[in-house]
Design a protein around this motif. Structure first.
Motif, PDB file in Angstrom:
ATOM      1  N   MET A 127       4.148   0.244   0.708  1.00  0.00           N
ATOM      2  CA  MET A 127       5.594   0.351   1.130  1.00  0.00           C
ATOM      3  C   MET A 127       6.245  -0.872   0.976  1.00  0.00           C
ATOM      4  O   MET A 127       7.552  -0.753   0.429  1.00  0.00           O
ATOM      5  CB  MET A 127       5.768   0.724   2.476  1.00  0.00           C
ATOM      6  N   VAL A 128       5.730  -1.889   1.093  1.00  0.00           N
ATOM      7  CA  VAL A 128       6.166  -3.301   1.204  1.00  0.00           C
ATOM      8  C   VAL A 128       6.322  -3.587  -0.595  1.00  0.00           C
ATOM      9  O   VAL A 128       7.453  -3.804  -0.849  1.00  0.00           O
ATOM     10  CB  VAL A 128       5.304  -4.550   1.888  1.00  0.00           C
ATOM     11  N   ALA A 129       5.446  -3.219  -1.237  1.00  0.00           N
ATOM     12  CA  ALA A 129       5.381  -3.570  -2.759  1.00  0.00           C
ATOM     13  C   ALA A 129       6.566  -2.493  -3.368  1.00  0.00           C
ATOM     14  O   ALA A 129       7.368  -3.247  -4.182  1.00  0.00           O
ATOM     15  CB  ALA A 129       4.068  -3.163  -3.434  1.00  0.00           C
ATOM     16  N   ASP A 130       6.584  -1.319  -3.094  1.00  0.00           N
ATOM     17  CA  ASP A 130       7.697  -0.378  -3.420  1.00  0.00           C
ATOM     18  C   ASP A 130       9.033  -0.755  -3.147  1.00  0.00           C
ATOM     19  O   ASP A 130      10.100  -0.575  -3.898  1.00  0.00           O
ATOM     20  CB  ASP A 130       7.534   1.037  -2.971  1.00  0.00           C
ATOM     21  N   ASP A 131       9.466  -1.392  -2.008  1.00  0.00           N
ATOM     22  CA  ASP A 131      10.580  -2.109  -1.642  1.00  0.00           C
ATOM     23  C   ASP A 131      10.748  -3.235  -1.953  1.00  0.00           C
ATOM     24  O   ASP A 131      11.561  -4.084  -1.471  1.00  0.00           O
ATOM     25  CB  ASP A 131      10.721  -1.660  -0.044  1.00  0.00           C
ATOM     26  N   GLY A 132      10.143  -4.045  -2.898  1.00  0.00           N
ATOM     27  CA  GLY A 132      10.360  -5.276  -3.508  1.00  0.00           C
ATOM     28  C   GLY A 132       9.970  -6.472  -2.601  1.00  0.00           C
ATOM     29  O   GLY A 132      10.484  -7.516  -2.669  1.00  0.00           O
ATOM     30  N   GLY A 133       9.190  -6.151  -1.675  1.00  0.00           N
ATOM     31  CA  GLY A 133       8.770  -7.422  -0.994  1.00  0.00           C
ATOM     32  C   GLY A 133       8.829  -7.322   0.639  1.00  0.00           C
ATOM     33  O   GLY A 133       8.451  -8.208   1.451  1.00  0.00           O
ATOM     34  N   ALA A 134       9.805  -6.518   0.968  1.00  0.00           N
ATOM     35  CA  ALA A 134      10.388  -5.969   2.387  1.00  0.00           C
ATOM     36  C   ALA A 134      10.506  -4.895   2.798  1.00  0.00           C
ATOM     37  O   ALA A 134      11.301  -4.202   1.961  1.00  0.00           O
ATOM     38  CB  ALA A 134      11.298  -7.123   2.658  1.00  0.00           C
ATOM     39  N   HIS A 135       9.807  -4.276   3.466  1.00  0.00           N
ATOM     40  CA  HIS A 135       9.944  -2.775   4.305  1.00  0.00           C
ATOM     41  C   HIS A 135      10.203  -2.539   5.459  1.00  0.00           C
ATOM     42  O   HIS A 135       9.762  -3.155   6.353  1.00  0.00           O
ATOM     43  CB  HIS A 135       8.648  -2.100   3.849  1.00  0.00           C
ATOM     44  N   PRO A 136      11.429  -1.873   5.723  1.00  0.00           N
ATOM     45  CA  PRO A 136      11.834  -1.831   7.243  1.00  0.00           C
ATOM     46  C   PRO A 136      11.075  -0.974   8.080  1.00  0.00           C
ATOM     47  O   PRO A 136      10.635   0.245   7.671  1.00  0.00           O
ATOM     48  CB  PRO A 136      13.292  -1.051   6.974  1.00  0.00           C
ATOM     49  N   VAL A 137      10.746  -1.385   9.243  1.00  0.00           N
ATOM     50  CA  VAL A 137       9.914  -0.710  10.113  1.00  0.00           C
ATOM     51  C   VAL A 137      10.585  -0.111  11.254  1.00  0.00           C
ATOM     52  O   VAL A 137      11.115  -0.887  12.089  1.00  0.00           O
ATOM     53  CB  VAL A 137       8.662  -1.469  10.433  1.00  0.00           C
ATOM     54  N   LYS A 138      10.766   1.341  11.589  1.00  0.00           N
ATOM     55  CA  LYS A 138      11.405   1.648  12.847  1.00  0.00           C
ATOM     56  C   LYS A 138      10.469   2.153  13.746  1.00  0.00           C
ATOM     57  O   LYS A 138       9.370   2.717  13.290  1.00  0.00           O
ATOM     58  CB  LYS A 138      12.299   3.001  12.263  1.00  0.00           C
ATOM     59  N   THR A 139      10.545   1.504  15.063  1.00  0.00           N
ATOM     60  CA  THR A 139       9.737   1.688  16.055  1.00  0.00           C
ATOM     61  C   THR A 139      10.104   2.835  17.055  1.00  0.00           C
ATOM     62  O   THR A 139      11.088   3.194  17.066  1.00  0.00           O
ATOM     63  CB  THR A 139       9.216   0.225  16.624  1.00  0.00           C
ATOM     64  N   VAL A 140       8.872   3.261  17.768  1.00  0.00           N
ATOM     65  CA  VAL A 140       9.202   4.225  18.763  1.00  0.00           C
ATOM     66  C   VAL A 140      10.298   3.494  19.921  1.00  0.00           C
ATOM     67  O   VAL A 140      11.062   4.498  20.353  1.00  0.00           O
ATOM     68  CB  VAL A 140       8.211   4.369  19.603  1.00  0.00           C
ATOM     69  N   GLY A 141      10.225   2.330  19.885  1.00  0.00           N
ATOM     70  CA  GLY A 141      11.220   1.880  20.922  1.00  0.00           C
ATOM     71  C   GLY A 141      12.675   1.462  20.530  1.00  0.00           C
ATOM     72  O   GLY A 141      13.526   0.746  21.111  1.00  0.00           O
TER      73      GLY A 141
END
Length: 189
Positions: A127-141
């Protein structure tokens, strides 16, 4: 005839040895955490209570009333801060968060370490590679953090700009996966 029996015996022995080696490897593939074996057949809470490196996290999960949730079906990915990560917070922070009147804030912080998915490191890296080095992570909180990689390690940047490094990845659980991290992740506000 004897030759065939001997040959059959050797083939059977080789197959059995190969099967045992593979099944032994399956049991051995989960890393040790905090000096304790982590079992894929146990859930996140059942394994975490055995890690001497996660006693603060376990105490916080209990204080926040999240034991039943994290023992549930999942799947969950938990970024699990070590005792040292909690100790690095400003003095008195953990004690303050563990007070009953601060349960909502503690719950928010802890659930910001949980993603409602079973995300192994290979998936996170992709996911990080596909997004060019940074991938947003949405948490349960309700937090949104940023996953990135550096020198082959997964790193998570929290809402305050703190960066946690995954020190032990892919600790499989019956209801998800744990990634041990070296920094407590905090919400933006």
């Amino acid at each position: 005839m004897i030759t065939n029996k001997i040959r059959t015996h050797f083939i059977t022995t080789a197959i059995l040895a190969g099967t045992l080696a593979v099944s032994g490897a399956a049991f051995a593939k989960n890393p040790m955490v905090g000096g304790a074996a982590m079992y894929e057949s146990k859930n996140i809470v059942e394994n975490a209570v055995n890690s001497k490196d996660h006693t603060t996290l376990v105490a916080a999960v209990k204080a926040a009333g999240l034991v039943d949730t994290l023992s549930g079906e999942g799947p969950f990915t938990v970024f699990a801060p070590t005792n040292d990560a909690f100790a690095a917070l400003p003095e008195g922070t953990v004690e303050t968060l563990l007070k009953p009147e601060n349960k909502d804030m503690l719950t928010k912080i802890l659930t910001c370490h949980v993603v409602a998915a079973d995300a192994m490191s290979s998936a996170i890296n992709k996911m990080v590679a596909d997004d060019g080095g940074a991938h947003p992570v949405k948490t349960v909180g309700g937090c949104e953090f940023t996953a990135m990689t550096k020198d082959g390690k997964i790193m998570i940047e929290d809402g305050k700009g703190n960066v946690a490094t995954v020190t032990i990845a892919d600790v499989e659980q019956s209801n998800g996966v744990i990634h041990v991290i070296d920094t407590v992740l905090l919400p933006a506000s």
